[in-house]
Design a protein around this motif. Structure first.
Motif, PDB file in Angstrom:
ATOM      1  N   PRO A  22       0.760  -1.248   0.069  1.00 55.11           N
ATOM      2  CA  PRO A  22      -0.154   0.197  -0.079  1.00 55.11           C
ATOM      3  C   PRO A  22       0.886   1.257   0.194  1.00 55.11           C
ATOM      4  CG  PRO A  22      -0.856  -1.482   1.435  1.00 55.11           C
ATOM      5  CD  PRO A  22       0.462  -2.226   1.093  1.00 55.11           C
ATOM      6  N   THR A  23       2.127   1.186   0.682  1.00 52.57           N
ATOM      7  CA  THR A  23       2.842   2.441   0.600  1.00 52.57           C
ATOM      8  C   THR A  23       4.278   2.404  -0.522  1.00 52.57           C
ATOM      9  OG1 THR A  23       4.079   1.556   2.465  1.00 52.57           O
ATOM     10  CG2 THR A  23       2.150   3.000   2.901  1.00 52.57           C
ATOM     11  N   GLY A  24       4.208   1.365  -1.151  1.00 50.77           N
ATOM     12  CA  GLY A  24       5.315   1.008  -2.072  1.00 50.77           C
ATOM     13  C   GLY A  24       6.108   0.290  -1.310  1.00 50.77           C
ATOM     14  N   SER A  25       7.472   0.238  -2.104  1.00 53.00           N
ATOM     15  CA  SER A  25       8.664  -0.661  -1.535  1.00 53.00           C
ATOM     16  C   SER A  25       9.849  -0.150  -0.813  1.00 53.00           C
ATOM     17  CB  SER A  25       9.083  -1.625  -2.766  1.00 53.00           C
ATOM     18  OG  SER A  25       9.428  -0.973  -3.643  1.00 53.00           O
ATOM     19  N   GLY A  26       9.462   1.402  -0.838  1.00 55.33           N
ATOM     20  CA  GLY A  26      10.699   2.396  -0.404  1.00 55.33           C
ATOM     21  C   GLY A  26      11.720   2.796  -1.632  1.00 55.33           C
ATOM     22  N   ASP A  27      11.166   2.325  -2.707  1.00 60.92           N
ATOM     23  CA  ASP A  27      12.274   2.570  -3.905  1.00 60.92           C
ATOM     24  C   ASP A  27      11.294   2.863  -5.219  1.00 60.92           C
ATOM     25  OD1 ASP A  27      11.575  -0.161  -4.319  1.00 60.92           O
ATOM     26  OD2 ASP A  27      13.860  -0.617  -3.672  1.00 60.92           O
ATOM     27  N   TYR A  28      11.822   3.145  -6.130  1.00 61.88           N
ATOM     28  CA  TYR A  28      11.073   2.890  -7.313  1.00 61.88           C
ATOM     29  C   TYR A  28      11.018   1.390  -7.920  1.00 61.88           C
ATOM     30  CZ  TYR A  28      11.993   8.110  -7.329  1.00 61.88           C
ATOM     31  OH  TYR A  28      12.008   9.313  -6.837  1.00 61.88           O
ATOM     32  N   LEU A  29      10.122   1.058  -8.756  1.00 58.87           N
ATOM     33  CA  LEU A  29      10.119  -0.217  -9.236  1.00 58.87           C
ATOM     34  C   LEU A  29       9.874  -0.157 -10.875  1.00 58.87           C
ATOM     35  CD1 LEU A  29       9.630  -3.128  -9.323  1.00 58.87           C
ATOM     36  CD2 LEU A  29       7.242  -2.888  -8.211  1.00 58.87           C
ATOM     37  N   LEU A  30      10.385  -0.775 -11.670  1.00 56.35           N
ATOM     38  CA  LEU A  30      10.140  -0.913 -13.072  1.00 56.35           C
ATOM     39  C   LEU A  30       9.557  -2.357 -13.114  1.00 56.35           C
ATOM     40  CD1 LEU A  30       9.704   0.134 -16.212  1.00 56.35           C
ATOM     41  CD2 LEU A  30      11.793  -0.847 -16.433  1.00 56.35           C
ATOM     42  N   LEU A  31       8.568  -2.428 -13.532  1.00 55.23           N
ATOM     43  CA  LEU A  31       7.863  -3.899 -13.794  1.00 55.23           C
ATOM     44  C   LEU A  31       7.467  -4.186 -15.249  1.00 55.23           C
ATOM     45  CD1 LEU A  31       6.739  -6.168 -12.023  1.00 55.23           C
ATOM     46  CD2 LEU A  31       4.347  -4.907 -11.930  1.00 55.23           C
ATOM     47  N   TYR A  32       7.929  -5.287 -15.482  1.00 53.09           N
ATOM     48  CA  TYR A  32       7.202  -5.777 -16.989  1.00 53.09           C
ATOM     49  C   TYR A  32       6.615  -6.963 -16.793  1.00 53.09           C
ATOM     50  CZ  TYR A  32       7.686  -7.514 -21.617  1.00 53.09           C
ATOM     51  OH  TYR A  32       7.111  -8.087 -23.009  1.00 53.09           O
ATOM     52  N   LEU A  33       5.299  -6.955 -17.075  1.00 48.44           N
ATOM     53  CA  LEU A  33       4.424  -8.186 -17.042  1.00 48.44           C
ATOM     54  C   LEU A  33       4.417  -9.138 -18.251  1.00 48.44           C
ATOM     55  CD1 LEU A  33       1.621  -5.833 -15.416  1.00 48.44           C
ATOM     56  CD2 LEU A  33       3.085  -7.578 -14.126  1.00 48.44           C
ATOM     57  N   GLU A  50      -0.564  -8.774 -21.359  1.00 53.15           N
ATOM     58  CA  GLU A  50       0.811  -9.355 -21.370  1.00 53.15           C
ATOM     59  C   GLU A  50       1.521  -8.117 -22.082  1.00 53.15           C
ATOM     60  OE1 GLU A  50       0.899 -13.001 -23.352  1.00 53.15           O
ATOM     61  OE2 GLU A  50       0.523 -12.149 -25.265  1.00 53.15           O
ATOM     62  N   ASN A  51       3.253  -8.293 -21.810  1.00 55.10           N
ATOM     63  CA  ASN A  51       3.975  -7.456 -22.391  1.00 55.10           C
ATOM     64  C   ASN A  51       3.638  -5.868 -21.930  1.00 55.10           C
ATOM     65  OD1 ASN A  51       5.171  -9.478 -23.600  1.00 55.10           O
ATOM     66  ND2 ASN A  51       3.774  -9.259 -25.471  1.00 55.10           N
ATOM     67  N   THR A  52       3.191  -5.595 -20.635  1.00 53.54           N
ATOM     68  CA  THR A  52       2.898  -4.175 -20.288  1.00 53.54           C
ATOM     69  C   THR A  52       3.962  -3.730 -19.230  1.00 53.54           C
ATOM     70  OG1 THR A  52       0.446  -4.512 -20.571  1.00 53.54           O
ATOM     71  CG2 THR A  52       1.315  -2.760 -19.068  1.00 53.54           C
ATOM     72  N   PHE A  53       4.511  -2.570 -19.298  1.00 55.40           N
ATOM     73  CA  PHE A  53       5.386  -1.996 -18.481  1.00 55.40           C
ATOM     74  C   PHE A  53       4.669  -0.855 -17.400  1.00 55.40           C
ATOM     75  CE2 PHE A  53       8.493  -3.160 -21.950  1.00 55.40           C
ATOM     76  CZ  PHE A  53       9.261  -3.769 -21.320  1.00 55.40           C
ATOM     77  N   ILE A  54       4.834  -0.974 -16.155  1.00 54.47           N
ATOM     78  CA  ILE A  54       4.702  -0.172 -15.269  1.00 54.47           C
ATOM     79  C   ILE A  54       5.757   0.374 -14.422  1.00 54.47           C
ATOM     80  CG2 ILE A  54       3.114   0.496 -13.398  1.00 54.47           C
ATOM     81  CD1 ILE A  54       1.480  -1.935 -13.925  1.00 54.47           C
ATOM     82  N   ASP A  73      -0.777 -24.693 -14.594  1.00 53.34           N
ATOM     83  CA  ASP A  73       0.656 -24.559 -14.832  1.00 53.34           C
ATOM     84  C   ASP A  73       0.782 -23.193 -15.417  1.00 53.34           C
ATOM     85  OD1 ASP A  73       1.167 -27.252 -14.122  1.00 53.34           O
ATOM     86  OD2 ASP A  73       0.810 -27.998 -15.911  1.00 53.34           O
ATOM     87  N   ASP A  74      -0.011 -22.104 -15.334  1.00 54.64           N
ATOM     88  CA  ASP A  74       0.148 -21.147 -15.778  1.00 54.64           C
ATOM     89  C   ASP A  74       0.790 -19.934 -14.858  1.00 54.64           C
ATOM     90  OD1 ASP A  74       0.034 -18.607 -17.169  1.00 54.64           O
ATOM     91  OD2 ASP A  74      -2.009 -18.348 -17.169  1.00 54.64           O
ATOM     92  N   CYS A  75       2.166 -19.954 -15.141  1.00 54.18           N
ATOM     93  CA  CYS A  75       3.009 -19.234 -13.862  1.00 54.18           C
ATOM     94  C   CYS A  75       2.726 -17.648 -14.196  1.00 54.18           C
ATOM     95  CB  CYS A  75       4.236 -19.736 -13.722  1.00 54.18           C
ATOM     96  SG  CYS A  75       4.476 -21.201 -13.110  1.00 54.18           S
ATOM     97  N   PHE A  76       3.060 -16.877 -13.131  1.00 53.15           N
ATOM     98  CA  PHE A  76       3.108 -15.585 -13.436  1.00 53.15           C
ATOM     99  C   PHE A  76       4.507 -15.156 -13.394  1.00 53.15           C
ATOM    100  CE2 PHE A  76       3.704 -11.333 -11.463  1.00 53.15           C
ATOM    101  CZ  PHE A  76       2.918 -10.685 -12.182  1.00 53.15           C
ATOM    102  N   ILE A  77       4.945 -14.448 -14.620  1.00 49.06           N
ATOM    103  CA  ILE A  77       6.240 -14.436 -15.088  1.00 49.06           C
ATOM    104  C   ILE A  77       6.458 -12.981 -15.238  1.00 49.06           C
ATOM    105  CG2 ILE A  77       8.143 -14.876 -16.606  1.00 49.06           C
ATOM    106  CD1 ILE A  77       6.530 -17.509 -17.460  1.00 49.06           C
ATOM    107  N   ASN A  78       7.404 -12.291 -14.507  1.00 48.07           N
ATOM    108  CA  ASN A  78       7.654 -10.747 -14.856  1.00 48.07           C
ATOM    109  C   ASN A  78       9.274 -10.529 -14.753  1.00 48.07           C
ATOM    110  OD1 ASN A  78       8.040 -11.334 -12.087  1.00 48.07           O
ATOM    111  ND2 ASN A  78       6.644  -9.539 -11.486  1.00 48.07           N
ATOM    112  N   ASP A  79       9.624  -9.376 -15.152  1.00 51.63           N
ATOM    113  CA  ASP A  79      10.784  -8.600 -15.045  1.00 51.63           C
ATOM    114  C   ASP A  79      10.683  -7.557 -13.989  1.00 51.63           C
ATOM    115  OD1 ASP A  79      11.114 -10.590 -16.875  1.00 51.63           O
ATOM    116  OD2 ASP A  79      12.071  -9.122 -18.513  1.00 51.63           O
ATOM    117  N   TRP A  80      11.573  -7.344 -13.422  1.00 52.21           N
ATOM    118  CA  TRP A  80      11.454  -5.942 -12.258  1.00 52.21           C
ATOM    119  C   TRP A  80      12.905  -5.490 -12.111  1.00 52.21           C
ATOM    120  CZ3 TRP A  80      13.701  -8.234  -7.911  1.00 52.21           C
ATOM    121  CH2 TRP A  80      13.609  -9.457  -7.880  1.00 52.21           C
ATOM    122  N   ILE A  81      12.713  -4.308 -11.609  1.00 57.51           N
ATOM    123  CA  ILE A  81      13.944  -3.545 -11.243  1.00 57.51           C
ATOM    124  C   ILE A  81      13.532  -2.809 -10.237  1.00 57.51           C
ATOM    125  CG2 ILE A  81      16.139  -2.251 -11.941  1.00 57.51           C
ATOM    126  CD1 ILE A  81      15.545  -2.841 -14.835  1.00 57.51           C
TER     127      ILE A  81
END
Length: 263
Positions: A22-33, A50-54, A73-81
């Motif tokens: 609810p208050t974030g992670s204390g840093d910035y986050l680039l998420l690729y879904l 799919e293929n959405t960035f936030i 078996d449909d896993c949730f796959i993402n990239d994040w920084i």
């Protein structure tokens, strides 16, 4: 300097995965879904493809969840920084990348390849490691900004022609294909010349005419460096009958004359 806190590439989570910060992670986050996902926006869940960035702003809510499907078996796959700055200084405002907004890019692979490269560097060590990480991250976001703006300006032209036109452009710059002009290329693609020229410039921000000239000059520069042919011979090889015209265009693009460039 950008400080990378954590990074994940093609990270797999179990079906039903959910993040509630609810208050974030204390840093910035680039998420690729990489899978369709529901994100919390304006108080309710919204489905994004799919293929959405936030890009989540620091200390702002990060709430998203995997959309369950019939396939267990449909896993949730993402990239994040997860990252932060020594001194923020409106970095993303200057790049015109919006916060907390689903973004679909025309060519997401360019960015995910850069995330993969950053992911590998994250586990390296060395005196220059932090500088390398910061430089790679900054380059990633600048490239993201370029692709985002081009996507907004180009619309459906990307979906239909980007891959084909990009391959064509690569052949032109590698001097594997030397077209006489836009008419020849348009005819080869089965398009009208005016539509082809308009779409090409919309995709790459430069006219096909200028790209052909640049490709010829870049090829001539390689020949000036790597062959003993005379400048007039090189000019002729690159399609210039007039040596003076070749020299003018060479200087305009490279900043110096062919003679000085060879020296």
């Amino acid at each position: 300097m950008i400080k990378i806190k954590l990074i994940g590439y093609h990270f797999q989570n179990c079906p039903g995965f959910c993040v509630e910060r609810p208050t974030g992670s204390g840093d910035y986050l680039l998420l690729y879904l990489r899978r369709p996902t529901e994100i919390m926006k304006d108080g309710h869940y919204t489905k994004v493809p799919e293929n959405t960035f936030i890009l989540y702003e620091k200390n702002k809510p990060q709430i998203y969840r995997h959309i369950k499907s019939e396939n267990s078996d449909d896993c949730f796959i993402n990239d994040w920084i997860h990252f932060d700055f020594d001194n923020y200084d409106n970095f993303f405002e200057k790049l015109e990348i919006p916060f907390n907004t689903p973004i679909t890019l025309s060519t997401p692979k360019i960015i995910t390849d850069m995330i993969a490269d950053l992911f590998i560097e994250y586990f390296n060590e060395g005196d220059q490691h932090e500088y390398i990480m910061s430089s790679k991250a900054e380059t990633l976001f600048h490239k993201f900004s370029d692709i985002y703006r081009t996507t907004l300006n180009s619309g459906s032209a990307f979906d239909k022609y980007f891959d084909e036109f990009s391959e064509l452009r690569q052949h032109i710059y590698n001097y594997e294909y030397v077209p006489s002009g836009a008419d020849e290329i348009a005819d080869k693609l089965g398009l009208s010349t005016s539509y082809f020229q308009h779409t090409y410039k919309k995709l790459f921000g430069i006219s096909v005419h200028q790209d052909i000239i640049k490709a010829r000059i870049e090829h001539s520069a390689r020949l000036l460096q790597g062959s003993n042919s005379s400048i007039s011979e090189i000019a002729a090889t690159c399609g210039y009958e007039n040596l003076e015209h070749f020299s003018r265009q060479f200087k305009k693009i490279k900043g110096i004359s062919p003679q000085k460039f060879r020296k």
